[in-house]
Design an enzyme around this catalytic site. Structure first.
Site, short mmCIF file in Angstrom:
data_model
loop_
_atom_site.label_atom_id
_atom_site.label_comp_id
_atom_site.label_asym_id
_atom_site.label_seq_id
_atom_site.Cartn_x
_atom_site.Cartn_y
_atom_site.Cartn_z
N TYR A 140 42.00 67.73 70.11
CA TYR A 140 43.55 67.20 70.00
C TYR A 140 44.07 66.76 71.29
CZ TYR A 140 45.00 68.62 65.45
OH TYR A 140 45.06 68.70 63.82
N LYS A 190 31.07 75.26 64.26
CA LYS A 190 29.99 74.43 63.89
C LYS A 190 28.95 74.44 64.96
CE LYS A 190 28.40 71.25 61.04
NZ LYS A 190 28.08 71.58 59.51
N ASP A 222 31.86 74.20 57.55
CA ASP A 222 31.81 73.56 55.98
C ASP A 222 31.70 74.81 55.01
OD1 ASP A 222 29.33 74.26 57.23
OD2 ASP A 222 28.42 72.67 56.47
N ASP A 246 43.17 73.20 61.72
CA ASP A 246 44.26 72.47 61.10
C ASP A 246 43.86 72.10 59.60
OD1 ASP A 246 46.44 70.30 60.76
OD2 ASP A 246 44.67 68.72 60.94
N ASP A 250 45.53 74.25 55.98
CA ASP A 250 46.01 73.51 54.60
C ASP A 250 45.25 73.98 53.37
OD1 ASP A 250 47.76 71.90 56.28
OD2 ASP A 250 47.26 69.97 54.97
C1 IPM Z 1 49.92 70.99 61.50
C2 IPM Z 1 50.21 69.43 61.63
C3 IPM Z 1 49.93 68.90 63.21
C4 IPM Z 1 48.65 69.22 63.44
C5 IPM Z 1 50.73 67.31 63.04
C6 IPM Z 1 51.72 67.03 62.49
C7 IPM Z 1 50.49 66.77 64.63
O1 IPM Z 1 49.29 68.84 60.78
O2 IPM Z 1 50.78 71.49 62.22
O3 IPM Z 1 48.89 71.62 60.98
O4 IPM Z 1 47.65 68.30 63.30
O5 IPM Z 1 48.49 70.17 64.24
MG MG Z 2 48.07 70.43 59.65
#
Ligand code: IPM
Ligand code: MG
Length: 354
Positions: A140, A190, A222, A246, A250
């Site tokens: 990032y 990885k 993975d 990230d 999710d």
């Molecule tokens: C998160 C989001 C952010 C990230 C974006 C909005 C920059 O997806 O907080 O997970 O990738 O960190």
């Molecule tokens: Mg995110």
């Protein structure tokens, strides 16, 4: 008197922050919490108000606060802005400016909501995972980065980079959390392909010597993604880099059936924290009163626990949320097609249950 900076942001951000503020007000009014709040423009709203997703005034207020509570950022109207002015860049900048390297993303399933998961209920019953994501390094933020012309065509590039000290501090943060839980830590990398992961693994193993009680395992990213949807309850704490975290967070969030329920904390070494729901700004339902404020209200509970050391107040909020869910009240995202309530009603119910 604690100082909390509020950053409502964009989309449903202002609606959900308003409900968390009700909860905070109730704690000050009825339970003796001493706190002052101030609200600041951030994200797209920062661009609208001050021509920058992280206005100077907002950054200064966050630095001066004991903790920051954020709603969400982003929206279609900001997508055409120059890259540095996009709302997401404001979020990345505030994480970096305040050095909030340790991002805690719990994925917990309230028993009442087991049916909301996309996995079979027996696979997710009592799920309780903590993902610790490194938040201020990795691909990032690494350089060089950019898009440039090479040999007559455009090339895009980023750099995944971690120093030993960055790995050491996130590893310690994760081991510390594992010590307070089931004492099992899975480091995700990885290392079969990337040198940056090779170093990551080596340093995590070195730090593990300081935590002999914690059982450390390693998993390629993975495989970790696969294991999360195959048998998520095998995990206690997971620690990983910025990009892998990230994606995996999710995925873990979805296991709970509602991303609208999940809080998160980003901490620096001074104990200051930025707290936000895991979900985004949901521009499609903004202003319609359909948002679920519980992730933000639970983020407030994390704020009280991790940055202010007010665990009793945090417990009080979490118990109130449990009570409200047990009563059957549901916002549309967790109603599974049944009767649902509005964002405001959910906030009021939590306040009443306090
Ligand atoms: C998160 C989001 C952010 C990230 C974006 C909005 C920059 O997806 O907080 O997970 O990738 O960190
Ligand atoms: Mg995110």
């Amino acid at each position: 008197m604690y100082k909390i900076a509020l950053l409502p942001g964009d989309g449903i951000g202002p609606e959900i922050i308003a409900e968390a503020v009700k909860v905070l007000d109730a704690l000050s009014r009825d339970h003796g919490l001493k706190v002052t709040t101030s609200e600041h423009a951030f994200g797209g709203a920062g661009w609208d108000a001050a021509g920058n997703p992280l206005p100077e005034e907002t950054l200064a207020a966050c630095r001066a606060a004991d903790a920051v509570l954020m709603g969400a950022v982003g929206g279609p109207q900001y997508e055409a802005l120059e890259r540095d002015m996009r709302p997401e860049r404001g979020l990345l900048r505030i994480r970096a400016e305040l050095d909030m390297f340790s991002n805690l993303r719990p994925a917990m399933l309230a028993p009442e909501l087991a049916d909301a998961s996309s996995l079979k209920p027996h696979l997710v019953a009592d799920l309780d995972i903590m993902i610790v994501r490194e938040l201020t390094g990795g691909i990032y933020f690494g350089g060089p980065r950019g898009i440039e012309e090479r040999d007559g065509q455009r090339v895009g590039f980023n750099t995944m980079v971690y120093s030993e000290s960055e790995i050491e501090r996130i590893a310690r943060s994760a081991f510390d959390i594992a010590m307070k839980r089931d004492k099992r830590l899975c480091s995700v990398d990885k290392a079969n392909v990337l040198e940056v992961s090779e170093l990551w693994r080596e340093v995590v193993i070195k730090i593990s010597a300081e935590y002999p009680e914690v059982e450390l395992t390693h998993m390629y990213v993975d495989n970790a993604a696969m294991q999360l949807v195959r048998d998520p309850r095998q995990f206690d704490v997971m620690v990983t880099g910025n990009l892998f975290g990230d994606v995996l967070s999710d995925c873990a969030a979805m296991l709970t059936g509602s991303i609208g329920m999940l809080p998160s904390a980003s901490l620096n070494s001074a104990g200051q924290g930025l707290y936000e729901p895991v979900h985004g700004s949901a521009p499609d339902i903004a202003g319609e009163g359909k948002a679920n404020p519980l992730a933000t209200i639970l983020s407030l509970a994390m704020l009280l626990r991790y940055s202010l050391g007010e665990s009793a107040h945090a417990d009080r909020i979490e118990a109130a949320v449990k009570k409200v869910l047990a009563s059957g009240l549901r916002t549309p995202d967790i109603a599974a097609g049944g009767a649902s309530c509005r964002c405001i009603e959910m906030g009021d119910a939590v306040v009443a249950a306090l």
